[in-house]
Every structure is written in C-alpha cells, then in structure tokens.
Design a protein around this motif. Sequence first.
Motif, mmCIF file in Angstrom:
data_model
loop_
_atom_site.group_PDB
_atom_site.id
_atom_site.type_symbol
_atom_site.label_atom_id
_atom_site.label_comp_id
_atom_site.label_asym_id
_atom_site.label_seq_id
_atom_site.Cartn_x
_atom_site.Cartn_y
_atom_site.Cartn_z
ATOM 1 N N LEU A 57 0.860 -1.198 0.000
ATOM 2 C CA LEU A 57 0.000 0.000 0.000
ATOM 3 C C LEU A 57 0.890 1.240 0.000
ATOM 4 C CD1 LEU A 57 -2.774 1.446 0.365
ATOM 5 C CD2 LEU A 57 -2.358 1.335 2.835
ATOM 6 N N PHE A 58 0.683 2.091 -1.005
ATOM 7 C CA PHE A 58 1.502 3.305 -1.148
ATOM 8 C C PHE A 58 0.557 4.512 -1.209
ATOM 9 C CE2 PHE A 58 3.667 -0.316 -2.877
ATOM 10 C CZ PHE A 58 4.972 -0.198 -2.405
ATOM 11 N N LEU A 59 0.858 5.515 -0.403
ATOM 12 C CA LEU A 59 -0.021 6.688 -0.349
ATOM 13 C C LEU A 59 0.739 7.940 -0.756
ATOM 14 C CD1 LEU A 59 -1.806 5.868 3.045
ATOM 15 C CD2 LEU A 59 -2.667 5.474 0.721
ATOM 16 N N TYR A 60 0.057 8.803 -1.482
ATOM 17 C CA TYR A 60 0.680 10.032 -1.985
ATOM 18 C C TYR A 60 -0.219 11.221 -1.637
ATOM 19 C CZ TYR A 60 2.561 6.383 -5.016
ATOM 20 O OH TYR A 60 3.109 5.226 -5.495
ATOM 21 N N SER A 61 0.422 12.345 -1.421
ATOM 22 C CA SER A 61 -0.336 13.571 -1.204
ATOM 23 C C SER A 61 -0.611 14.190 -2.581
ATOM 24 C CB SER A 61 0.508 14.500 -0.333
ATOM 25 O OG SER A 61 -0.162 15.697 -0.174
ATOM 26 N N ALA A 62 -1.862 14.359 -2.934
ATOM 27 C CA ALA A 62 -2.204 14.912 -4.256
ATOM 28 C C ALA A 62 -3.623 15.463 -4.203
ATOM 29 C CB ALA A 62 -2.105 13.841 -5.336
ATOM 30 N N ASP A 63 -3.875 16.408 -5.100
ATOM 31 C CA ASP A 63 -5.187 17.076 -5.091
ATOM 32 C C ASP A 63 -5.755 17.065 -6.513
ATOM 33 O OD1 ASP A 63 -7.280 19.072 -5.003
ATOM 34 O OD2 ASP A 63 -6.375 19.747 -3.121
ATOM 35 N N LEU A 64 -7.004 16.690 -6.631
ATOM 36 C CA LEU A 64 -7.646 16.648 -7.956
ATOM 37 C C LEU A 64 -7.642 18.008 -8.645
ATOM 38 C CD1 LEU A 64 -10.958 14.599 -7.672
ATOM 39 C CD2 LEU A 64 -8.930 14.036 -9.003
ATOM 40 N N GLU A 65 -7.517 19.063 -7.832
ATOM 41 C CA GLU A 65 -7.519 20.412 -8.412
ATOM 42 C C GLU A 65 -6.160 20.779 -8.976
ATOM 43 O OE1 GLU A 65 -10.238 23.277 -7.516
ATOM 44 O OE2 GLU A 65 -10.449 22.655 -5.421
ATOM 45 N N ASP A 66 -5.165 19.937 -8.705
ATOM 46 C CA ASP A 66 -3.804 20.224 -9.149
ATOM 47 C C ASP A 66 -3.315 19.024 -9.971
ATOM 48 O OD1 ASP A 66 -1.102 20.618 -9.440
ATOM 49 O OD2 ASP A 66 -0.648 20.660 -7.291
ATOM 50 N N ALA A 67 -3.468 19.144 -11.296
ATOM 51 C CA ALA A 67 -3.194 18.003 -12.184
ATOM 52 C C ALA A 67 -1.775 17.467 -11.990
ATOM 53 C CB ALA A 67 -3.414 18.415 -13.634
ATOM 54 N N ASP A 68 -0.802 18.370 -11.822
ATOM 55 C CA ASP A 68 0.592 17.913 -11.701
ATOM 56 C C ASP A 68 0.785 17.017 -10.487
ATOM 57 O OD1 ASP A 68 1.328 19.203 -13.968
ATOM 58 O OD2 ASP A 68 1.960 21.040 -12.940
ATOM 59 N N SER A 69 0.075 17.325 -9.404
ATOM 60 C CA SER A 69 0.261 16.538 -8.175
ATOM 61 C C SER A 69 -0.219 15.097 -8.379
ATOM 62 C CB SER A 69 -0.470 17.185 -6.996
ATOM 63 O OG SER A 69 -1.879 17.035 -7.129
ATOM 64 N N ILE A 70 -1.115 14.892 -9.304
ATOM 65 C CA ILE A 70 -1.642 13.530 -9.556
ATOM 66 C C ILE A 70 -0.832 12.813 -10.629
ATOM 67 C CG2 ILE A 70 -3.659 12.243 -10.384
ATOM 68 C CD1 ILE A 70 -5.391 14.135 -8.999
ATOM 69 N N ARG A 71 -0.371 13.582 -11.604
ATOM 70 C CA ARG A 71 0.302 12.957 -12.747
ATOM 71 C C ARG A 71 1.517 12.133 -12.316
ATOM 72 N NH1 ARG A 71 0.730 17.253 -15.667
ATOM 73 N NH2 ARG A 71 -1.262 17.055 -16.727
ATOM 74 N N THR A 72 2.312 12.685 -11.402
ATOM 75 C CA THR A 72 3.554 11.996 -11.008
ATOM 76 C C THR A 72 3.260 10.629 -10.366
ATOM 77 O OG1 THR A 72 4.513 14.159 -10.694
ATOM 78 C CG2 THR A 72 5.747 12.308 -9.764
ATOM 79 N N PRO A 73 2.434 10.570 -9.303
ATOM 80 C CA PRO A 73 2.165 9.227 -8.751
ATOM 81 C C PRO A 73 1.450 8.305 -9.732
ATOM 82 C CG PRO A 73 0.814 10.898 -7.646
ATOM 83 C CD PRO A 73 1.806 11.635 -8.487
ATOM 84 N N LEU A 74 0.606 8.879 -10.577
ATOM 85 C CA LEU A 74 -0.121 8.047 -11.545
ATOM 86 C C LEU A 74 0.866 7.406 -12.526
ATOM 87 C CD1 LEU A 74 -2.926 7.155 -12.567
ATOM 88 C CD2 LEU A 74 -2.975 9.192 -13.986
ATOM 89 N N GLU A 75 1.790 8.203 -13.013
ATOM 90 C CA GLU A 75 2.759 7.664 -13.987
ATOM 91 C C GLU A 75 3.711 6.662 -13.321
ATOM 92 O OE1 GLU A 75 2.653 11.450 -17.079
ATOM 93 O OE2 GLU A 75 4.449 11.142 -15.855
ATOM 94 N N GLN A 76 4.106 6.989 -12.083
ATOM 95 C CA GLN A 76 4.990 6.059 -11.349
ATOM 96 C C GLN A 76 4.300 4.726 -11.111
ATOM 97 O OE1 GLN A 76 6.220 7.799 -7.645
ATOM 98 N NE2 GLN A 76 7.672 9.175 -8.652
ATOM 99 N N CYS A 77 3.039 4.803 -10.763
ATOM 100 C CA CYS A 77 2.280 3.589 -10.425
ATOM 101 C C CYS A 77 2.037 2.732 -11.673
ATOM 102 C CB CYS A 77 0.960 3.996 -9.776
ATOM 103 S SG CYS A 77 -0.228 2.688 -9.599
ATOM 104 N N ALA A 78 1.804 3.371 -12.807
ATOM 105 C CA ALA A 78 1.447 2.655 -14.044
ATOM 106 C C ALA A 78 0.409 1.560 -13.758
ATOM 107 C CB ALA A 78 2.691 2.050 -14.692
ATOM 108 N N PRO A 79 -0.770 1.993 -13.328
ATOM 109 C CA PRO A 79 -1.761 1.018 -12.840
ATOM 110 C C PRO A 79 -2.406 0.186 -13.945
ATOM 111 C CG PRO A 79 -2.723 3.220 -12.907
ATOM 112 C CD PRO A 79 -1.278 3.383 -13.277
ATOM 113 N N ASP A 80 -2.924 -0.960 -13.515
ATOM 114 C CA ASP A 80 -3.791 -1.750 -14.389
ATOM 115 C C ASP A 80 -5.228 -1.250 -14.288
ATOM 116 O OD1 ASP A 80 -1.880 -3.986 -15.155
ATOM 117 O OD2 ASP A 80 -1.741 -4.001 -12.967
ATOM 118 N N GLU A 81 -5.573 -0.750 -13.116
ATOM 119 C CA GLU A 81 -6.949 -0.300 -12.874
ATOM 120 C C GLU A 81 -6.936 1.001 -12.079
ATOM 121 O OE1 GLU A 81 -8.750 -3.611 -10.787
ATOM 122 O OE2 GLU A 81 -8.382 -4.968 -12.471
#
Length: 326
Positions: A57-81
């Motif tokens: 389980l990995f948690l990141y600080s990010a806000d939907l109002e700030d696209a950059d804050s989400i992009r980094t963990p999303l790209e790192q995670c490279a999720p299946d779902e």
Amino acid sequence: MKRAFITGVEGQDGSYLAELLLAKNYEVHGIIRASTSGNTANLCHLKADPQVFRKTLFLYSADLEDADSIRTPLEQCAPDEIYHLASQSHVGQSFEKVEETCRITGLGTLRLLEMTRKLPKAPRFFHASSSEIFGSPETSPQDEITPIAPITPYGAAKAFGTQMTRIYRKNFGLFAVNGILFNHESPRRGENFVSRKICRAVAMIKAGRQAELVLGDTTAQRDWGHACDYVRGMWLALQHLVPEDYVFATGRVHRVQDIVELAFQAVDLEARKFVRQEQQFFRPTDPRQVVGNAAKAQQILGWRPEITFEETIAEMVRFELQALGV
Ligand code: NDP
Ligand code: GDR
C-alpha cells in the motif's frame, strides 16, 4: 500482481476498496489531499501494519484540483486499474460550494480521464457516479437508461463526470465504466451524512453526552445499502470483458425516520423524546423517488447486495457505542 490506483482512498469507499484489493493481492496506490478535511481514521489500521504500508500500500499527497500533483504518482504507479472515488461528496454542501463541487467532482473527473488516456498503457477506469444524476426521476426504479436530469449542484457535477466517462469510452476507446451508485453506508461514513449523524447522536445520547438530535427532512427516502457490497461491485465492473455502466442499488427504499427508529430501538430509547427538525438541515431541493434497479449488475456481474439495511444500521450503532466505551 495487479496494480490499482485509487483516488479518495481515505474516504469510506476508498478504504474498504483498498482492503478488498489488498486481500486479492493487488498493489494499491492511493492519493490523499494534503488539506484533508474528512475522516483520517479509515486507513489507520493499514498504515500501522508494517507488512502492508509501503510494501503493498503506497499513499501520496495529491489534489484533484492540481493536475501535476496527480500525474507523477499516476505515472509512477502505471496502474492496471484506476478507481476514481475522490469527490466533494456531500450533496447539501454542494449548494454552498457550487463552484468548488463542480471543479472537484466534475472537472476533476475529466482531468483524470485525460491523464489516463495519455498513459503509455491505458488502464481500466472506474468512475463513482451517483443516483443523484437522475434528480427526481419520473420513473421508478431507476436503471442505466433512466434519463440524466440532476437537480442539485453535486448531481450536475456527477452528471458531467458520468457523461465524460461515456465519451472517453466511446471516442477514445478507454475501458471506462460508470458505477451508478445509490446511497451506501457503514461505520466509516463521513459524520455529516444522515446515517452516521443519527447513529453517532444515538450513542452520544445513550452515553449522556448529548441532549438531542437535530435533523432536516425525516420523511426523505433513499435506497440505502452497505459500502462493502458496493466496492465489491466496483471491482467486478472492471473485471468484465467489456466496459459498461451499471446501477448498484438494493431496490429497497426507506425513510430517514426508519434509520432514526432503528437506531434508537437499538439502545432502548424512545426516538420522539430526542429528535427535532430544523430548517438549516433542509435542502433547497432534494431528490424524490430514489430507488435503483440493479438487475444488469446482477445478470452480468453476478453482483447482489448481501448486507441488509437493518444490519447496516445495527453495525453503525454498535460501532459508535464501542467508540464511546458504552
Ligand atoms: P467520501 O466523501 O467518504 O470520500 C471522498 C474522498 O475524496 C475523501 O477522502 C476526500 O478527501 C477526497 N477528496 C475530496 N476532494 C478531493 C480533492 N480535491 N483531491 C483529492 N481527494 C479529494 O465519499 P464515499 O467514500 O462515500 O464515496 C466515494 C465516491 O462515490 C464519491 O465520489 C461519492 O461522490 C460517490 N458516491 C458515494 C455514494 C455513497 O452513498 N457513499 C453514492 C453515490 C456516489 P477529504 O478528506 O480531503 O475531503
Ligand atoms: P445524500 O446523503 O444527500 O443522499 O447523498 P445524506 O446522507 O447527506 O442525505 C440523505 C437524506 O437525508 C436527508 N436529511 C439529512 N441529511 C443530512 N446529511 N443531514 C441531516 O441532518 C439530514 N436530515 C435529513 C437529506 O435531505 C437526504 O434526503 C449521498 C452521498 O453519499 C452522495 O455522495 C451520493 O452521491 C448520494 O448519497 C447517492
């Protein structure tokens, strides 16, 4: 091992979904906004488990109002779902915070869809849509083809996110699914939603720490289920061969007054001695005739709710009593 990315992981549904996916051997990545205003207790047990936290389980600080804050963990995670659950989720508050609700709940969904589409390998995408998109529908029960006609700012924001999810599915070939969720509750429900507010007040009154319970419209009716059943539906929806929208609901309708009576009965107190209504908790508009038909989810996904309304309220009252040591 599959990887899942959950927005709103610390909310009611996010925390149960994280548990469900961890139990299925997923690696779970979730975002929590730094300025969290909600219930921070829902993930405490997982954060305290050294076998889980920062292992699966990995948690990141990010806000939907700030696209950059989400992009980094999303790209790192490279999720299946991706399970997109983050939202300004309080309908009553959406009348006070109209623009904020539309930015987070509506535009936030579009931002995430767009980021998802641009990932090297597009994951499957679940959007937590809501019965609020139907407003006060003319037909009952509601299903996947009931017209979208919201009557609250929150409902309008969810309608936008729902339609965008369909547009990204149709036009960009994304495996994108709307779960049209009817109300679902649990001990992890936010404290300003009516079921938790009632169960908590009942325990406080029983403990002699609160004198009364002040509510809005107690004749309001909803189709109330248990959150654990609904997160199972989310997962099932992403395992199917093709992306489709599904209603998740119990098909049974109750009044707010039914929660009041069940909760007070559970502690042997008479509700009428402690409950009163006040205008500030009434809404400018409040959907009527809200009841879902989950036949499609049942037929295609084999989903059906397992926990009854009565069991849900009993569990919630027990939880509040335990928390107070009563
Ligand atoms: P919760 O309100 O418990 O959880 C929502 C989560 O989203 C919270 O953890 C909240 O964090 C987070 N969040 C809010 N704004 C942002 C932001 N700007 N950036 C990042 N995170 C943010 O909702 P539920 O778990 O009950 O519901 C899950 C989803 O399902 C929601 O989208 C809701 O609208 C939808 N839904 C829920 C139903 C229900 O009956 N529970 C029925 C129909 C739909 P914070 O603590 O910071 O506020
Ligand atoms: P809802 O849930 O608006 O349906 O949205 P909520 O529990 O807030 O209200 C349910 C019904 O109870 C009436 N009510 C009160 N509500 C609150 N919160 N506080 C009160 O004191 C009170 N008194 C009466 C409300 O008017 C309403 O009729 C939930 C959220 O989880 C959304 O995110 C989700 O999309 C919908 O369910 C489906």
